[in-house]
Design an enzyme around this catalytic site. Structure first.
Site, PDB file in Angstrom:
ATOM      1  N   ASN A  79      32.069  -4.369  43.588  1.00 46.66           N
ATOM      2  CA  ASN A  79      30.941  -4.153  42.685  1.00 46.66           C
ATOM      3  C   ASN A  79      31.025  -5.243  41.616  1.00 46.66           C
ATOM      4  O   ASN A  79      31.890  -5.201  40.748  1.00 46.66           O
ATOM      5  CB  ASN A  79      31.078  -2.751  42.064  1.00 46.66           C
ATOM      6  CG  ASN A  79      30.083  -2.508  40.954  1.00 46.66           C
ATOM      7  OD1 ASN A  79      29.135  -3.264  40.780  1.00 46.66           O
ATOM      8  ND2 ASN A  79      30.309  -1.450  40.192  1.00 46.66           N
TER       9      ASN A  79
ATOM     10  N   GLU B  40      35.836   7.644  40.919  1.00 48.01           N
ATOM     11  CA  GLU B  40      36.230   6.657  39.914  1.00 48.01           C
ATOM     12  C   GLU B  40      36.461   7.354  38.578  1.00 48.01           C
ATOM     13  O   GLU B  40      35.515   7.594  37.822  1.00 48.01           O
ATOM     14  CB  GLU B  40      35.119   5.617  39.738  1.00 48.01           C
ATOM     15  CG  GLU B  40      34.765   4.880  41.008  1.00 48.01           C
ATOM     16  CD  GLU B  40      34.110   3.537  40.705  1.00 48.01           C
ATOM     17  OE1 GLU B  40      34.674   2.523  41.119  1.00 48.01           O
ATOM     18  OE2 GLU B  40      33.061   3.519  40.043  1.00 48.01           O
TER      19      GLU B  40
ATOM     20  N   GLY C 138      38.117  -0.635  34.571  1.00 44.49           N
ATOM     21  CA  GLY C 138      38.182  -1.821  33.728  1.00 44.49           C
ATOM     22  C   GLY C 138      39.255  -1.756  32.649  1.00 44.49           C
ATOM     23  O   GLY C 138      39.290  -2.584  31.746  1.00 44.49           O
TER      24      GLY C 138
ATOM     25  N   SER D  18      40.406   0.038  38.418  1.00 44.81           N
ATOM     26  CA  SER D  18      41.530  -0.899  38.318  1.00 44.81           C
ATOM     27  C   SER D  18      42.302  -1.055  39.637  1.00 44.81           C
ATOM     28  O   SER D  18      43.527  -1.177  39.635  1.00 44.81           O
ATOM     29  CB  SER D  18      42.472  -0.505  37.174  1.00 44.81           C
ATOM     30  OG  SER D  18      41.783  -0.557  35.942  1.00 44.81           O
TER      31      SER D  18
ATOM     32  N   LYS E  69      28.990  -5.921  39.283  1.00 44.16           N
ATOM     33  CA  LYS E  69      28.403  -5.521  37.993  1.00 44.16           C
ATOM     34  C   LYS E  69      27.501  -6.646  37.467  1.00 44.16           C
ATOM     35  O   LYS E  69      26.857  -7.323  38.246  1.00 44.16           O
ATOM     36  CB  LYS E  69      29.517  -5.126  37.009  1.00 44.16           C
ATOM     37  CG  LYS E  69      30.465  -4.078  37.613  1.00 44.16           C
ATOM     38  CD  LYS E  69      31.403  -3.484  36.620  1.00 44.16           C
ATOM     39  CE  LYS E  69      32.291  -2.461  37.314  1.00 44.16           C
ATOM     40  NZ  LYS E  69      33.182  -1.757  36.418  1.00 44.16           N
TER      41      LYS E  69
ATOM     42  N   GLU F 229      28.978   3.631  34.650  1.00 46.94           N
ATOM     43  CA  GLU F 229      28.318   2.813  33.612  1.00 46.94           C
ATOM     44  C   GLU F 229      26.830   3.136  33.550  1.00 46.94           C
ATOM     45  O   GLU F 229      26.221   3.108  32.473  1.00 46.94           O
ATOM     46  CB  GLU F 229      28.578   1.320  33.883  1.00 46.94           C
ATOM     47  CG  GLU F 229      30.025   0.972  33.544  1.00 46.94           C
ATOM     48  CD  GLU F 229      30.665  -0.092  34.405  1.00 46.94           C
ATOM     49  OE1 GLU F 229      29.943  -0.859  35.072  1.00 46.94           O
ATOM     50  OE2 GLU F 229      31.917  -0.157  34.425  1.00 46.94           O
TER      51      GLU F 229
ATOM     52  N   HIS G 152      26.906   5.168  39.328  1.00 52.14           N
ATOM     53  CA  HIS G 152      28.105   4.562  38.736  1.00 52.14           C
ATOM     54  C   HIS G 152      28.280   5.065  37.299  1.00 52.14           C
ATOM     55  O   HIS G 152      27.300   5.287  36.589  1.00 52.14           O
ATOM     56  CB  HIS G 152      27.982   3.031  38.754  1.00 52.14           C
ATOM     57  CG  HIS G 152      29.276   2.375  38.398  1.00 52.14           C
ATOM     58  ND1 HIS G 152      29.662   2.203  37.089  1.00 52.14           N
ATOM     59  CD2 HIS G 152      30.290   1.902  39.165  1.00 52.14           C
ATOM     60  CE1 HIS G 152      30.869   1.638  37.077  1.00 52.14           C
ATOM     61  NE2 HIS G 152      31.264   1.453  38.321  1.00 52.14           N
TER      62      HIS G 152
HETATM   63  P1  PGA Z   1      37.321  -1.928  37.957  1.00 44.99           P
HETATM   64  O1  PGA Z   1      35.869  -1.300  38.205  1.00 44.99           O
HETATM   65  O2  PGA Z   1      37.908  -2.235  39.301  1.00 44.99           O
HETATM   66  O3  PGA Z   1      37.063  -3.170  37.137  1.00 44.99           O
HETATM   67  O4  PGA Z   1      38.119  -0.908  37.229  1.00 44.99           O
HETATM   68  C1  PGA Z   1      35.646  -0.389  39.243  1.00 44.99           C
HETATM   69  C2  PGA Z   1      34.214   0.063  39.243  1.00 44.99           C
HETATM   70  O5  PGA Z   1      33.639   0.267  38.158  1.00 44.99           O
HETATM   71  O6  PGA Z   1      33.595   0.237  40.312  1.00 44.99           O
END
Ligand code: PGA
Length: 251
Positions: free
Chosen positions: A9, A167, A173, A213, A11, A97, A95
């Site tokens: 992803n 997640e 992140g 992560s 983003k 976010e 997601h």
């Molecule tokens: P990340 O993001 O690997 O940077 O933690 C995962 C995601 O939001 O899908």
């Protein structure tokens, strides 16, 4: 048998030129692996150009969200038809976010999933708890509510087309990963929710990715867990070397 499924992803990262370069690097590294599903989810602006790079490889293309109306006066939105027309086969839905910053709810997740299924796009439904919810011992309850709400009115047959991405929001992140044991336990709990909502066959056949992560140095252990079938990767999906290593996980 559930086929391992690794998705990147991206983003809100990568200009078109950068997106093409990343996709080209990944096709060279991993484009001929056949025993796993591999997916890139660039921003909307690079879907078409990344499709041109991956179309003759085993890497699939996905979008980061979709709007549920078919067409019309919805400034800024992108429809399922538009995504298909540039080569998408998957869509990330719900997601954290989107939930946190753009008002996504279980109801809007449900509408997006339904339009994906109507239009033959494969949804990846993201679920996961906040840190305070985990600390309050409510993680499983929160995820159960998200799954039940997001899947309202979805048949068992359609459910088999949906991937779930667990997640935990506190792991996205942040460099903090759920321990493989905690992630596996949540994935098992998700299977039991699916069994309650559908049946054992559905519970055992749905692919459940872990996200938060995921890195080259933790992917092998995560993927060795019984209920972890894949990864949804953010930060570590933005460089050829790290994402290629994740795609080539060993377990
Ligand atoms: P990340 O993001 O690997 O940077 O933690 C995962 C995601 O939001 O899908």
């Amino acid at each position: 048998m559930r086929k391992p499924f690794i998705a990147g992803n991206w983003k809100m990262n990568k200009t078109d030129e950068e997106a093409v370069a990343l996709a080209e690097g990944l096709v060279k590294e991993a484009g001929d692996l056949t025993d796993r599903t591999m997916l890139l989810c660039p921003p909307f602006t690079s879907l078409k150009s990344v499709y041109e790079v991956v179309k003759n490889s085993n890497i699939k293309l996905g979008a980061q969200t979709v709007y549920w109306e078919k067409s019309g006066a919805y400034t800024g939105m992108i429809s399922a038809d538009m995504l298909k027309s540039v080569g998408c086969t998957y869509v990330i839905v719900g997601h954290s976010e989107q939930r946190q910053y753009f008002g996504e709810t279980d109801e809007t997740v449900n509408k997006r999933i339904k339009v994906c299924l109507q239009e033959d796009l494969l949804p990846i439904m993201c679920v996961g708890e906040l840190l305070e919810e985990r600390e309050a011992g409510k993680a499983e309850e929160v995820v159960r509510t998200q799954i039940t709400g997001g899947l309202t009115g979805i048949s068992a047959e359609d459910m088999k087309k949906i991937t779930i991405a667990y997640e935990p929001v506190w792991a996205i992140g942040t460099g903090k990963t759920a321990t493989p044991e905690d992630a596996d336990a949540m994935h098992a709990s998700i299977r039991s929710v699916l069994k309650d909502l559908y049946n054992e066959d559905v519970a055992q056949s749905v692919v459940i990715q872990y996200g938060g992560s995921v890195k080259p140095d933790n992917v092998d252990e995560l993927m060795s867990k019984e209920n972890i079938d894949g990864a949804l990767v953010g930060g570590a999906a933005l460089k050829v070397d790290s994402f290629a290593r994740i795609i080539k996980f060993q377990n």
